[in-house]
Scaffold this active site. Structure first.
Site, PDB file in Angstrom:
ATOM      1  N   ARG A 116       0.824  -1.223   0.000  1.00  0.00           N
ATOM      2  CA  ARG A 116       0.000   0.000   0.000  1.00  0.00           C
ATOM      3  C   ARG A 116       0.849   1.260   0.000  1.00  0.00           C
ATOM      4  O   ARG A 116       0.312   2.367   0.066  1.00  0.00           O
ATOM      5  CB  ARG A 116      -0.949   0.003   1.189  1.00  0.00           C
ATOM      6  N   ASP A 283      10.772  -7.448   7.708  1.00  0.00           N
ATOM      7  CA  ASP A 283      10.356  -6.494   6.666  1.00  0.00           C
ATOM      8  C   ASP A 283      10.128  -5.108   7.266  1.00  0.00           C
ATOM      9  O   ASP A 283       9.896  -4.146   6.532  1.00  0.00           O
ATOM     10  CB  ASP A 283       9.090  -6.983   5.951  1.00  0.00           C
ATOM     11  N   ASN A 284      10.186  -4.988   8.587  1.00  0.00           N
ATOM     12  CA  ASN A 284      10.022  -3.684   9.230  1.00  0.00           C
ATOM     13  C   ASN A 284      11.338  -3.186   9.826  1.00  0.00           C
ATOM     14  O   ASN A 284      11.348  -2.374  10.748  1.00  0.00           O
ATOM     15  CB  ASN A 284       8.950  -3.760  10.317  1.00  0.00           C
TER      16      ASN A 284
HETATM   17  P1  AMP Z   1       2.902  -4.392   8.158  1.00  0.00           P
HETATM   18  O1  AMP Z   1       2.618  -5.447   9.159  1.00  0.00           O
HETATM   19  O2  AMP Z   1       1.970  -3.220   8.228  1.00  0.00           O
HETATM   20  O3  AMP Z   1       4.335  -4.002   8.105  1.00  0.00           O
HETATM   21  O4  AMP Z   1       2.547  -5.014   6.718  1.00  0.00           O
HETATM   22  C1  AMP Z   1       3.005  -6.263   6.279  1.00  0.00           C
HETATM   23  C2  AMP Z   1       2.723  -6.419   4.813  1.00  0.00           C
HETATM   24  O5  AMP Z   1       1.337  -6.307   4.549  1.00  0.00           O
HETATM   25  C3  AMP Z   1       3.393  -5.397   3.906  1.00  0.00           C
HETATM   26  O6  AMP Z   1       3.760  -6.051   2.730  1.00  0.00           O
HETATM   27  C4  AMP Z   1       2.294  -4.388   3.658  1.00  0.00           C
HETATM   28  O7  AMP Z   1       2.463  -3.687   2.457  1.00  0.00           O
HETATM   29  C5  AMP Z   1       1.080  -5.291   3.596  1.00  0.00           C
HETATM   30  N1  AMP Z   1      -0.154  -4.591   3.934  1.00  0.00           N
HETATM   31  C6  AMP Z   1      -0.562  -4.181   5.160  1.00  0.00           C
HETATM   32  N2  AMP Z   1      -1.762  -3.564   5.079  1.00  0.00           N
HETATM   33  C7  AMP Z   1      -2.116  -3.565   3.776  1.00  0.00           C
HETATM   34  C8  AMP Z   1      -3.254  -3.080   3.037  1.00  0.00           C
HETATM   35  N3  AMP Z   1      -4.270  -2.468   3.630  1.00  0.00           N
HETATM   36  N4  AMP Z   1      -3.245  -3.260   1.705  1.00  0.00           N
HETATM   37  C9  AMP Z   1      -2.225  -3.887   1.082  1.00  0.00           C
HETATM   38  N5  AMP Z   1      -1.163  -4.368   1.701  1.00  0.00           N
HETATM   39  C10 AMP Z   1      -1.095  -4.221   3.039  1.00  0.00           C
HETATM   40 MG    MG Z   2       5.692  -3.138   7.195  1.00  0.00          MG
END
Ligand code: AMP
Ligand code: MG
Length: 539
Positions: A116, A283-284
């Site tokens: 996103r 990934d973070n």
């Molecule tokens: P996060 O836990 O927020 O770091 O996200 C982990 C993964 O999920 C990453 O690849 C983000 O881009 C993806 N992601 C999280 N929320 C969304 C969303 N609403 N739409 C698309 N991808 C998402």
């Molecule tokens: Mg992330």
């Protein structure tokens, strides 16, 4: 010399800014612009454009960062805000979503990528350095998997406020330029319990030299894309670690060590201010050692190593406050496993992990000594003193921020006049405690007495000690309930509290007596309230 007013005159509107595209031009990209979710083997990124939103409206703007980037404040609606919402592109932009993978909660998750977030390109700041501008919540990309590519106002506001607050605290972090409401609704089930509801959508424009993560390298290693991995390593080194020299197997080893060192410094800062990231998946983790991806993060109120705000992590508490040093090391080890493919003797990467351990231990200790106004005179005894304090704090319910801030005033005063020492310490503890048994109070008072003895050995004047302590013990941090109050007001259309918080958190070490209430203990109502005490990954 350029004066401030000359600089202000030089600020230009965003829509006139010229973007560089080094990531797109120097790396390997998939050019199709197709947003269908899919695996993208063999590429560093996919070209993709943001999806337009209904009614972009500027909610918040980071004045200092913008001035540094040479940008003038846009009006609430108009071409600049359209760009910040992804509704309009500059001719020089080549937007893209990066491809990466990662370990989530300890398990390999395969391809993740910017699901996103869409990067617009790089802007050259007033000092000549380049900064990537990335819209988070700008719509679907090939990496969106089953999700919608959007972000809600509550999580966007939290990311916007906290990245800037961390910067002003001196913590290495990505920045945030703007917070824009989309005018669209986004459906989220905040606690994954069958209560999905529409929420207002928003987009944050994030700013960093690069958003490359450990997971970019991990994915290419896992897929055997070694040429791509080397090309990305060379790109990161050339642009962001030029001091290491021309990339080579020996330089990769030194580079990894520097990543380890920077990560240690970042973690030491988190531990020093009481920040809990909440989702330290690989990934973070930024390849620059910056705090990145503000999701279900939180700030310690009572000092508790076992605390995490992330409900998804309540079972194992993998990412709790006290786990962060260990988890960062585990994450660095995963990065080392990927980079091992690029070096001649993988064992050489061990040195980096060792550097992480020693840098973290030294930096944490130095920071704790500074918080206590101590300079390193008697190393061994000081270590024990610091350890015993952390144990005593963990064994009671004392607000971390308040404790150290109060100490910065009280301890130097007691150096001048120790007449009512015991009563003074008890008063301090009463101010900082959420609850306290007689035994807990006794343990802490005894510690404080020993600490005052130790402080007497310092050669600096009480006034100098006070000043040095006030410079490292913030009065204002983004307490969880303060962010939640700003969210509730903003959702109701009132931005006054958000603006106040932005202003106050710019100088977190200054007294700002007119904002005393923002430095107060967490109120009782916020103890268990969702959004204050508990957060989920739903954002
Ligand atoms: P996060 O836990 O927020 O770091 O996200 C982990 C993964 O999920 C990453 O690849 C983000 O881009 C993806 N992601 C999280 N929320 C969304 C969303 N609403 N739409 C698309 N991808 C998402
Ligand atoms: Mg992330």
């Amino acid at each position: 010399m350029v004066t401030y007013s000359q600089q202000v005159e030089q600020l230009a509107p965003l829509e006139q800014a010229v973007f560089q595209n080094s990531f797109v031009e120097e790396l390997h990209g998939e050019a199709s612009m197709d947003k269908t979710p899919r695996q993208v083997p063999g590429y560093h990124y996919s070209r993709v454009e943001p999806t337009a939103v209904q009614a972009p409206q500027l909610l918040a703007w980071s004045e200092d960062l913008a001035a540094y980037l040479g940008l003038e404040r846009p009006s609430e609606r108009g071409p600049a805000v359209d760009m910040l919402a992804g509704n309009q592109l500059a001719p020089s932009m080549k937007p893209f979503a990066a491809r990466y993978g990662g370990h989530q909660f300890g398990s390999w998750a395969g391809q993740l990528g910017d699901g996103r977030a869409i990067s617009l390109g790089e802007l050259t700041a007033t000092d000549g350095t380049n900064w990537e501008i990335q819209l988070k919540g700008a719509g679907p990309t090939p990496y969106s998997r089953r999700a919608d590519g959007r972000a809600v106002l509550r999580s966007s506001l939290r990311e916007f406020l906290c990245s800037e607050a961390m910067h002003y605290l001196g913590v290495p972090t990505t920045r945030a330029l703007s917070l824009v409401a989309t005018g669209d609704e986004v459906v989220r089930d905040m606690f994954y319990n069958g209560n999905a509801r529409p929420e207002p959508g928003a987009i944050v424009a994030r700013v960093a030299p690069t958003f490359v993560r450990f997971g970019n390298f991990q994915l290419m290693a896992a897929m055997g894309e070694l040429d791509n991995m080397r090309a990305l390593a060379d790109y990161v080194i050339r642009h962001h670690y030029p001091e290491l020299g021309a990339p080579s197997p020996a330089v990769y080893v030194r580079w990894f060590e520097e990543i380890c060192r920077r990560t240690a410094v970042m973690i030491a800062h988190w531990m020093s201010v009481g920040f809990v990231h909440g989702v330290m998946n690989t990934d973070n983790m930024s390849i620059l050692g910056l705090t990145i991806d503000y999701g279900p993060y939180g700030w310690l109120e009572p000092y508790d190593p076992d605390w995490t705000p992330n409900t998804t992590d309540f079972g194992s508490r993998r990412y709790a406050f006290g786990q962060q040093p260990q988890v960062a090391l585990w994450n660095l080890y995963q990065l080392a496993r990927a980079l091992a493919h690029l070096v001649e003797t993988p064992q050489d990467l061990q040195q980096g992990l060792e550097t992480y351990r020693t840098t973290l231990a030294q930096t944490r200790h130095t920071m704790l000594l500074q918080k206590l106004g101590l300079t390193s005179l008697a190393l061994e005894e000081d270590r024990a003193l610091v350890e015993e304090l952390l144990e005593a704090l963990a064994g009671s319910e004392i607000d971390m921020t308040l404790f150290f801030r109060q100490l910065s005033h009280t301890a130097p005063s007691l150096l001048l006049n120790a007449e009512n020492e015991d009563a003074t310490w008890r008063e301090l503890l009463a101010k900082a405690a959420y609850s306290m048994s007689m035994e807990e109070e006794q343990t802490l008072v005894q510690w404080l007495q020993r600490y005052l003895q130790r402080l007497r050995q310092e050669s600096a004047s009480p006034e100098a000690i006070r000043e040095s302590m006030l410079r490292v013990n913030p009065k204002y941090v983004l307490r969880n309930y303060l962010a939640q109050k700003a969210i509730e007001a903003a959702e109701a259309g009132d931005l006054a509290f958000l603006n106040t918080l932005m202003e106050v958190l710019k100088t977190p070490f200054a007294e700002q007596p007119e904002h005393e209430e923002l430095a107060a203990k967490r109120p009782d109502w916020a103890r268990e309230k969702p959004g204050c005490a508990t957060l989920s990954c739903s954002s």
